[in-house]
Design an enzyme around this catalytic site. Structure first.
Site, PDB file in Angstrom:
ATOM      1  N   LYS A  17       0.657  -1.477   0.462  1.00  0.00           N
ATOM      2  CA  LYS A  17       0.139   0.105  -0.144  1.00  0.00           C
ATOM      3  C   LYS A  17       1.195   0.863  -0.117  1.00  0.00           C
ATOM      4  O   LYS A  17       0.958   2.176  -0.939  1.00  0.00           O
ATOM      5  CB  LYS A  17      -1.281   0.038   1.331  1.00  0.00           C
ATOM      6  N   ARG A  93      -9.996   0.473   9.499  1.00  0.00           N
ATOM      7  CA  ARG A  93      -9.626  -0.517  10.080  1.00  0.00           C
ATOM      8  C   ARG A  93     -10.686  -1.596  10.580  1.00  0.00           C
ATOM      9  O   ARG A  93     -10.198  -2.384  11.113  1.00  0.00           O
ATOM     10  CB  ARG A  93      -8.190  -0.338  10.963  1.00  0.00           C
ATOM     11  N   ARG A 130      11.238  -5.503   4.509  1.00  0.00           N
ATOM     12  CA  ARG A 130      11.215  -3.835   5.010  1.00  0.00           C
ATOM     13  C   ARG A 130      12.442  -2.982   6.486  1.00  0.00           C
ATOM     14  O   ARG A 130      12.160  -2.868   7.077  1.00  0.00           O
ATOM     15  CB  ARG A 130       9.386  -4.080   5.372  1.00  0.00           C
ATOM     16  N   ARG A 162      11.211  -0.623  11.174  1.00  0.00           N
ATOM     17  CA  ARG A 162       9.579  -0.092  12.167  1.00  0.00           C
ATOM     18  C   ARG A 162      10.151  -0.735  13.044  1.00  0.00           C
ATOM     19  O   ARG A 162      10.278  -2.163  13.246  1.00  0.00           O
ATOM     20  CB  ARG A 162       9.257  -0.032  11.461  1.00  0.00           C
ATOM     21  N   ARG A 173      -0.742  -7.780  13.756  1.00  0.00           N
ATOM     22  CA  ARG A 173      -1.311  -7.183  13.172  1.00  0.00           C
ATOM     23  C   ARG A 173      -1.203  -8.102  11.910  1.00  0.00           C
ATOM     24  O   ARG A 173      -2.567  -7.358  11.633  1.00  0.00           O
ATOM     25  CB  ARG A 173      -0.190  -6.420  12.803  1.00  0.00           C
TER      26      ARG A 173
HETATM   27  P1  ADP Z   1       0.867  -1.688   9.145  1.00  0.00           P
HETATM   28  O1  ADP Z   1      -0.900  -1.810   7.897  1.00  0.00           O
HETATM   29  O2  ADP Z   1       1.589  -1.868   8.740  1.00  0.00           O
HETATM   30  O3  ADP Z   1       0.378  -2.359  11.007  1.00  0.00           O
HETATM   31  P2  ADP Z   1       0.502   1.441   9.304  1.00  0.00           P
HETATM   32  O4  ADP Z   1       1.181   2.024   9.279  1.00  0.00           O
HETATM   33  O5  ADP Z   1      -1.063   1.290   8.545  1.00  0.00           O
HETATM   34  O6  ADP Z   1       1.026  -0.145   9.151  1.00  0.00           O
HETATM   35  O7  ADP Z   1       0.189   1.659  11.233  1.00  0.00           O
HETATM   36  C1  ADP Z   1       0.483   1.132  12.486  1.00  0.00           C
HETATM   37  C2  ADP Z   1       0.382   1.144  13.273  1.00  0.00           C
HETATM   38  O8  ADP Z   1      -0.648   2.337  13.762  1.00  0.00           O
HETATM   39  C3  ADP Z   1      -1.168   0.576  13.185  1.00  0.00           C
HETATM   40  O9  ADP Z   1      -0.668  -0.793  13.377  1.00  0.00           O
HETATM   41  C4  ADP Z   1      -2.281   0.605  14.794  1.00  0.00           C
HETATM   42  O10 ADP Z   1      -1.383   0.340  15.756  1.00  0.00           O
HETATM   43  C5  ADP Z   1      -1.746   1.568  14.285  1.00  0.00           C
HETATM   44  N1  ADP Z   1      -2.786   2.544  12.875  1.00  0.00           N
HETATM   45  C6  ADP Z   1      -3.146   2.541  11.814  1.00  0.00           C
HETATM   46  N2  ADP Z   1      -3.866   3.615  11.464  1.00  0.00           N
HETATM   47  C7  ADP Z   1      -5.016   2.926  12.482  1.00  0.00           C
HETATM   48  C8  ADP Z   1      -6.332   3.058  12.050  1.00  0.00           C
HETATM   49  N3  ADP Z   1      -7.406   3.429  11.653  1.00  0.00           N
HETATM   50  N4  ADP Z   1      -7.518   2.363  13.918  1.00  0.00           N
HETATM   51  C9  ADP Z   1      -6.867   1.986  15.053  1.00  0.00           C
HETATM   52  N5  ADP Z   1      -5.177   1.851  14.714  1.00  0.00           N
HETATM   53  C10 ADP Z   1      -4.118   2.761  13.975  1.00  0.00           C
END
Ligand code: ADP
Length: 220
Positions: A17, A93, A130, A162, A173
């Site tokens: 993404k 999400r 990554r 990260r 996750r």
């Molecule tokens: P990934 O898709 O690899 O988990 P992201 O960069 O999208 O990584 O998000 C990192 C973290 O930020 C998530 O694991 C979560 O803890 C938090 N997060 C991001 N977006 C949301 C959301 N819409 N609702 C709840 N937590 C979120």
């Protein structure tokens, strides 16, 4: 003038993404709104939100819906998103967040929800190699032969792994994705708003499939 777009992109962690959103954002000239990037910058800046979110994120958990909805609503109401549109990455999400997003976007509905589909076994492999620029978010693949410190070729920032890309947090996750986020595929699919795009293939091929899906959705 290139018309803007209002897009949501779903897909497992490591589906690509981040990479595709950079391209889509340039192509449609819309901001890439990544809730993960917004939270990581709050963590770096040490804001109250960042302090609260850090522990949750490092453990691979989800930040509460109320907080996330507030952040996204504020961002989507800014001028750039109101006039050109956006590509929304990382939100919604949960089905609760999707309901709230329908409310927020009632006056300007999204054009299409893209699901970037890559099997779990493959994303696990991708995430372990990554690396990400902590400043601009550009993604890299580690080969093991890089010099340290590793400097981003786009902005000169530090390229690092990260904090939440540890095997335990990744698995947590991915489990949460199946539980909480994959129901969104049904939510948007049954409303006829979803297009599933095969995310296995070269970045160029995946990008061509994504833009074709957006163009087709806008014509229909
Ligand atoms: P990934 O898709 O690899 O988990 P992201 O960069 O999208 O990584 O998000 C990192 C973290 O930020 C998530 O694991 C979560 O803890 C938090 N997060 C991001 N977006 C949301 C959301 N819409 N609702 C709840 N937590 C979120």
């Amino acid at each position: 003038m290139i018309p803007g777009a209002r897009l949501i992109i779903l897909g497992r962690q490591g589906a690509g993404k981040g990479t595709q959103c950079v391209r889509l954002s340039r192509h449609f000239v819309v901001p890439h709104i990544s809730t993960g990037d917004m939270l990581r910058s709050a963590v770096r800046e040490g804001t109250p939100l960042g302090k609260m979110a850090k522990a949750v994120m490092d453990a691979g958990g989800l930040v509460g819906d109320d907080i996330m909805v507030g952040i996204v609503e504020e961002r989507l109401n800014r001028d750039d998103a109101r006039t050109r549109g956006y590509i929304l990455d990382g939100f919604p999400r949960t089905v609760g967040q999707a309901h709230e997003l329908d409310r927020i976007t009632a006056g300007r509905p999204i054009d299409v929800v893209l699901d970037l589909d890559v099997p779990r076994e493959l994303v696990l492999e991708r995430i372990s190699s990554r690396r990400v620029c902590r400043d601009c978010g550009t993604n890299y693949v580690a080969s093991g032969a890089e010099r340290t410190p590793w400097i981003c070729e786009v902005c000169g920032g530090d390229v690092m792994q990260r904090d939440d890309d540890t095997p335990d947090a990744i698995n947590r996750r991915l489990d949460l994705y199946e539980e909480q986020t994959s129901p969104l595929i049904e939510y948007y699919g049954s409303a006829g708003r979803l297009v599933v795009v095969d995310g296995v293939g070269t970045p160029d091929r995946v990008f061509a499939l994504l833009t074709a899906a957006v163009d087709a959705a806008r014509r229909s």
